[in-house]
Each structure stands twice: as structure tokens, then as C-alpha cells.
Design a protein around this motif. Sequence first.
Motif, PDB file in Angstrom:
ATOM      1  N   GLN A  67      26.759  34.420  47.237  1.00  0.00           N
ATOM      2  CA  GLN A  67      27.063  35.825  46.963  1.00  0.00           C
ATOM      3  C   GLN A  67      27.746  36.477  48.163  1.00  0.00           C
ATOM      4  OE1 GLN A  67      23.269  37.512  45.862  1.00  0.00           O
ATOM      5  NE2 GLN A  67      23.540  37.021  43.687  1.00  0.00           N
ATOM      6  N   ARG A  68      27.234  36.197  49.379  1.00  0.00           N
ATOM      7  CA  ARG A  68      27.848  36.744  50.600  1.00  0.00           C
ATOM      8  C   ARG A  68      29.280  36.244  50.748  1.00  0.00           C
ATOM      9  NH1 ARG A  68      22.933  35.493  53.067  1.00  0.00           N
ATOM     10  NH2 ARG A  68      23.886  33.669  54.007  1.00  0.00           N
ATOM     11  N   GLU A  69      29.486  34.940  50.502  1.00  0.00           N
ATOM     12  CA  GLU A  69      30.832  34.365  50.615  1.00  0.00           C
ATOM     13  C   GLU A  69      31.784  34.986  49.601  1.00  0.00           C
ATOM     14  OE1 GLU A  69      30.312  30.149  50.229  1.00  0.00           O
ATOM     15  OE2 GLU A  69      29.425  29.944  52.233  1.00  0.00           O
ATOM     16  N   ALA A  70      31.313  35.204  48.383  1.00  0.00           N
ATOM     17  CA  ALA A  70      32.147  35.816  47.348  1.00  0.00           C
ATOM     18  C   ALA A  70      32.492  37.264  47.717  1.00  0.00           C
ATOM     19  CB  ALA A  70      31.442  35.779  46.001  1.00  0.00           C
ATOM     20  N   LYS A  71      31.518  37.974  48.248  1.00  0.00           N
ATOM     21  CA  LYS A  71      31.760  39.369  48.664  1.00  0.00           C
ATOM     22  C   LYS A  71      32.764  39.436  49.821  1.00  0.00           C
ATOM     23  CE  LYS A  71      29.292  43.564  49.949  1.00  0.00           C
ATOM     24  NZ  LYS A  71      27.999  44.162  50.283  1.00  0.00           N
ATOM     25  N   GLN A  72      32.605  38.529  50.791  1.00  0.00           N
ATOM     26  CA  GLN A  72      33.553  38.493  51.916  1.00  0.00           C
ATOM     27  C   GLN A  72      34.952  38.132  51.440  1.00  0.00           C
ATOM     28  OE1 GLN A  72      31.761  35.767  54.683  1.00  0.00           O
ATOM     29  NE2 GLN A  72      30.485  37.336  55.633  1.00  0.00           N
ATOM     30  N   ALA A  73      35.056  37.186  50.535  1.00  0.00           N
ATOM     31  CA  ALA A  73      36.370  36.802  50.005  1.00  0.00           C
ATOM     32  C   ALA A  73      37.007  37.962  49.251  1.00  0.00           C
ATOM     33  CB  ALA A  73      36.219  35.593  49.070  1.00  0.00           C
ATOM     34  N   GLU A  74      36.196  38.723  48.526  1.00  0.00           N
ATOM     35  CA  GLU A  74      36.704  39.885  47.804  1.00  0.00           C
ATOM     36  C   GLU A  74      37.187  40.962  48.765  1.00  0.00           C
ATOM     37  OE1 GLU A  74      34.662  43.311  45.167  1.00  0.00           O
ATOM     38  OE2 GLU A  74      34.310  41.259  44.439  1.00  0.00           O
ATOM     39  N   GLU A  75      36.408  41.193  49.850  1.00  0.00           N
ATOM     40  CA  GLU A  75      36.799  42.194  50.842  1.00  0.00           C
ATOM     41  C   GLU A  75      38.069  41.784  51.581  1.00  0.00           C
ATOM     42  OE1 GLU A  75      33.351  42.664  53.305  1.00  0.00           O
ATOM     43  OE2 GLU A  75      32.262  43.809  51.799  1.00  0.00           O
ATOM     44  N   ASN A  76      38.244  40.493  51.796  1.00  0.00           N
ATOM     45  CA  ASN A  76      39.432  40.004  52.515  1.00  0.00           C
ATOM     46  C   ASN A  76      40.693  40.097  51.683  1.00  0.00           C
ATOM     47  OD1 ASN A  76      37.906  39.449  54.771  1.00  0.00           O
ATOM     48  ND2 ASN A  76      37.630  37.286  54.271  1.00  0.00           N
ATOM     49  N   THR A  77      40.559  40.135  50.364  1.00  0.00           N
ATOM     50  CA  THR A  77      41.740  40.237  49.506  1.00  0.00           C
ATOM     51  C   THR A  77      42.200  41.678  49.330  1.00  0.00           C
ATOM     52  OG1 THR A  77      40.368  40.278  47.492  1.00  0.00           O
ATOM     53  CG2 THR A  77      41.210  38.124  48.241  1.00  0.00           C
ATOM     54  N   HIS A  78      41.360  42.627  49.702  1.00  0.00           N
ATOM     55  CA  HIS A  78      41.738  44.053  49.559  1.00  0.00           C
ATOM     56  C   HIS A  78      42.366  44.586  50.802  1.00  0.00           C
ATOM     57  CE1 HIS A  78      40.024  44.355  45.650  1.00  0.00           C
ATOM     58  NE2 HIS A  78      38.794  44.102  46.057  1.00  0.00           N
TER      59      HIS A  78
END
Length: 166
Positions: free
Chosen positions: A155-166
Motif C-alpha cells: 500500500q505504501r509503495e502504491a501510494k508513493q508511486a501515485e504521488e510520484n506520477t502527480h
Amino acid sequence: MAEDNNTPQAGAAADEKPQLKFSLQRIYVKDISFEAPNSPSVFKQSFKPKVNLDLNTTSTKIADDQYEVVVKVTAQVNDNETGTTSFLAEVEQAGLFRIAGIEGAQLDQTLGAFCPNLLFPYARECVDNLVNRGGFPPLMLAPVNFEAMYAQRKQREAKQAEENTH
């Protein structure tokens, strides 16, 4: 003699799915450390421990179907009143696993949750033994839910990946 038509032909359905293989080949201690920096004075005080526990897992591909999984347990126990360190115990419990026919997310979950679940009881016993040999009361670590830890990490990795794409 009648032929049995229920047996699969060689090379038919048997070859379509890769054969799943999972075996634990070896369990070993990769690294071990025990420190009691304030001994013997720590033994003169009443023992009111405050336990700080750090738990980490790693996996490394050794060969095509062989993986090393390591569970690192660090237990630092301080006196609850004075804050002085009673002891520090570190154990890296490792295992060699042969895994074939498992790929992608399922392999990641096997290495990140299932294998550590197999290794943790050995690490737990090793920490307890170290602490006992150091002259302290037993430190029985509670069981750990590596499945939940794995899910939280994803979940943390998915959230970080989402934040990095914005």
C-alpha cells in the motif's frame, strides 16, 4: 485389452502449466550480535524494560530458482525509568528456498510474507537464547503477521508511486 482414454497424453495438459516447486533447503543464522553496554551496573537496578523492536525482511535471487530470504530482528531494551540501554540483540535469520513455477506478484508475496513466516520462529528463538545467555530474563517476541506487513508495504509503495506520477 481396451485403451484407457482418461489418461492425459504425453505433452498435452501436463506441459501447459509450469510445475510449481517450493522447498526450504537450509535455515541458518547470517549475522548475530548481542551487546550489554551498561553491564554489570544494569544488573544492580530493578529491571523495568522498555522494548524497541525493529523487523525487516529482504530477499535475493541466488540462481534461477533459488532465493535467499533474510529476517532481521533488532531488539533494543532500555530501562523504562532511566532510559539506559540494558541490551541490544540483533539476529539475521536466513533461509535458502528453491521456488519454481511462481512468478510476478505471487512470487513477491511468497518471498515477502510466506518465507519470513517460516523463518521468524527460528529468529525468535535465537533472540530469546541470546538474551538469556546475556543474563537477562527471557524476551519472548510475539508472533508477527508478515502477510499484514507485506500488504502495508505494498500500500505504501502504491501510494508513493501515485504521488510520484502527480
